[in-house]
Each structure stands twice: as C-alpha cells, then as structure tokens.
Write an enzyme that holds these catalytic residues in place. Structure first.
Site, PDB file in Angstrom:
ATOM      1  N   ARG A  50       7.822   2.763  51.661  1.00 55.07           N
ATOM      2  CA  ARG A  50       8.151   3.778  51.091  1.00 55.07           C
ATOM      3  C   ARG A  50       7.503   5.143  51.976  1.00 55.07           C
ATOM      4  NH1 ARG A  50      10.137   5.029  46.414  1.00 55.07           N
ATOM      5  NH2 ARG A  50       9.248   3.041  45.669  1.00 55.07           N
ATOM      6  N   GLN A  72      -4.159  -0.078  35.038  1.00 52.83           N
ATOM      7  CA  GLN A  72      -3.880  -1.173  35.958  1.00 52.83           C
ATOM      8  C   GLN A  72      -4.840  -0.769  37.227  1.00 52.83           C
ATOM      9  OE1 GLN A  72       0.012  -2.321  36.938  1.00 52.83           O
ATOM     10  NE2 GLN A  72      -0.694  -4.212  37.878  1.00 52.83           N
ATOM     11  N   GLU A  91      -0.073   2.352  45.476  1.00 58.10           N
ATOM     12  CA  GLU A  91      -0.219   3.594  46.279  1.00 58.10           C
ATOM     13  C   GLU A  91      -0.115   4.862  45.575  1.00 58.10           C
ATOM     14  OE1 GLU A  91       0.663   5.808  50.636  1.00 58.10           O
ATOM     15  OE2 GLU A  91       0.895   3.381  50.319  1.00 58.10           O
ATOM     16  N   ARG A  92       1.012   4.827  44.583  1.00 56.12           N
ATOM     17  CA  ARG A  92       1.424   5.923  43.646  1.00 56.12           C
ATOM     18  C   ARG A  92       0.226   6.169  42.813  1.00 56.12           C
ATOM     19  NH1 ARG A  92       4.601   5.452  40.009  1.00 56.12           N
ATOM     20  NH2 ARG A  92       5.495   7.278  39.709  1.00 56.12           N
ATOM     21  N   ARG A  93      -0.455   5.217  42.348  1.00 57.30           N
ATOM     22  CA  ARG A  93      -1.671   5.295  41.386  1.00 57.30           C
ATOM     23  C   ARG A  93      -2.941   5.996  42.297  1.00 57.30           C
ATOM     24  NH1 ARG A  93      -2.219  -0.343  39.924  1.00 57.30           N
ATOM     25  NH2 ARG A  93      -0.324  -0.604  41.101  1.00 57.30           N
TER      26      ARG A  93
END
Length: 290
Positions: A50, A72, A91-93
């Site tokens: 992404r 998580q 990576e979004r977290r």
C-alpha cells in the site's frame, strides 16, 4: 481449504511440508510476548504494497485507539540497524498511534525472512481488498522476484487464476503517468486494460488524456480505441515456426494419454497454449470423481 499463508509457506505434500517446516517454524501464539517499543525506532515495512493511506480513516482509527486502547499489537521484526525494528503487519495502527503523539507502542517481535515478510504484507492487504490495482501489481512483481517463482506458482499460492495475476502485471507496462492515475483512482483497472491495447506510446497518452478530460466511461473508451485501431495499417502476421515431426508425435502422445484418462471416468480438463518458443499444456485433475 488452505489459507493463503499455507500456500506460501507449505504444500499438501507431506515430504514438502517437512522440508518447509525446517525453514519456517510455526509460531506459538500463546508464547508470544507483547513488548513496548519506542515509536522512533520503528520504520515502515519496505515490502508494504500500500502506497496511499486514507488519512481520514487513519484519524478515525486514532480516535478509536484513544478511547478504547490498542486491541491488537503491531507485529515487527528486527531491522539491520541494531535496536531498530521494521513493521511486518499493522502499519495503519502504527500511523494512528503516531498521530496521537505516543512515544511507545505495543508490539510483538518475530524473526521472519524477507520472503515471509513480503508475503504477509501482501496477504494482509489483499484480505482487506483495499489495494489499488497498481499496488497489487507491484506487490505481485515483488513477490515474484523475492520468492523466485513463476506467475503460475504465485497464482496458485494466492488462490487466484494465472490470467488474473498476468493481467495485473501487464499494468506495470503502462507509462508512469497512467500508473499514477490508477494509484489515485482517477481511472479504473478496466480503463487501463483498454489503453494497453494501444501500442503507440503517443497515441496511448493522447487517449488517456481524453479519457480523464472528458470523463469517458469504459464503453466509450473501448469504442474510441477500436476506431483508432481500425484505422491503423495492418501488420503482416509473422510466419509460424515449422513444427518438427518429433514435437507433433509428442503432442499427439500427450493428447492420447489424456483421452485415455478421461475414458477411465476421471473428468479432467486440459488447456493448450501455443507460445513462440514452446507449447504449454495445463492439466487439472479433480481430487474426487464427479
């Protein structure tokens, strides 16, 4: 049905599974320890397919984390620089926690190779089905190079048709400008496939510009491309290479063998493709009789 991970890291054959087990040790989830790592010591996954992240969704995730905490942990591996880490998954977290100004983040450290890391990064994103077609194509290309496998093998491990993988990879032949339009969702993958029919780079660029400026849908673009191609002078088809007697005998022998198997009650399917340098026969045999 096997998960995508088992397709990458193992196979149905017991001998191969034993061989794979020597290379890829199964993770004991219960023994994994969640640790706090300095956020400044963590970098993005270099195999992350992404390239465009929806900032609005990252902000929404950050608000959720701020209220409920991190459900998580992210998963990382040690990087080449001692004391630094590279994200494997989450990576979004990570971006959401960074936006909150956190100095430390909860993480699980795993020892994974480049092959495993690239595979997990792709599969994690494919399962969300949010990748653009060009991101997916780049991810496939990276996996082919890292894994050292064929398109057919990659398709099998992803549970996709070979033509699906091949069509995605063809998008990488487009000029960078058109690839960026795909990345930013200015045009669709179907638009891009139509543009691939135009071999002349200047004409392809002109048709792309018209598509964007006039907001052409796929059907309208197809009609214009067909009209363009119909006005171009026809190129003489290259003469087919002569096939030797031995090759003809080999092909006929294979076909007769497949016919005998079919007559025995096994409903197999076979596809024959002729390439410039070789013939390719793909045979699919069901595990159970119909």
């Amino acid at each position: 049905m096997k998960s995508p991970f088992s397709r990458f890291f193992g196979s149905g054959d017991k001998a191969e599974e034993a061989e794979q087990a020597a290379e890829v040790k199964p993770v004991n989830k219960a023994s994994e320890e969640v640790v706090k790592l300095p956020i400044a010591k963590i970098s993005a996954n270099k195999f992350q397919p992404r390239t465009v992240f929806d900032e609005e969704k990252i902000e929404e995730l950050a608000r959720t984390i701020e209220i409920h905490g991190v459900i998580q942990p992210i998963v990382v591996r040690a990087s080449e620089q001692e004391g630094d880490y590279e994200i494997i998954a989450g990576e979004r977290r990570f971006r959401a926690m960074s936006s909150l100004g956190w100095e430390e983040v909860p993480a699980i450290i795993r020892q994974l190779s480049d092959k495993e890391t690239a595979s997990i990064a792709l599969i994690e994103n494919l399962q969300r089905e949010e990748l653009t077609s060009i991101e997916e194509a780049n991810a496939y290309q990276n996996l082919l190079e890292i894994q050292g496998i064929t398109q057919e093998a990659l398709a099998q491990r992803l549970g996709k048709g070979q033509s699906t993988v091949a069509n995605k990879l063809r998008l990488l032949k487009l000029p960078e400008e058109i690839q960026m339009a795909l990345l930013n969702r200015i045009i669709t993958e179907r638009h891009a496939r139509v543009l691939l029919k135009i071999k002349d780079a200047d004409k392809q660029k002109k048709m792309f510009d018209e598509t964007v400026e006039q907001g052409l849908n796929v059907k309208q673009l197809e009609m214009r491309v067909e009209k363009l191609l119909s006005t171009e002078p026809k190129k003489a088809k290259p003469r087919r290479k002569a096939v030797s007697r031995d090759v003809r005998i080999a092909m006929n022998t294979i076909k007769e063998s497949l016919s005998m198997v079919t007559k025995s009650g096994i409903n197999l399917s076979a596809e024959e493709e002729e390439h410039e340098e070789y013939y390719q026969i793909t045979v699919k045999i069901p595990k159970k009789k119909a």
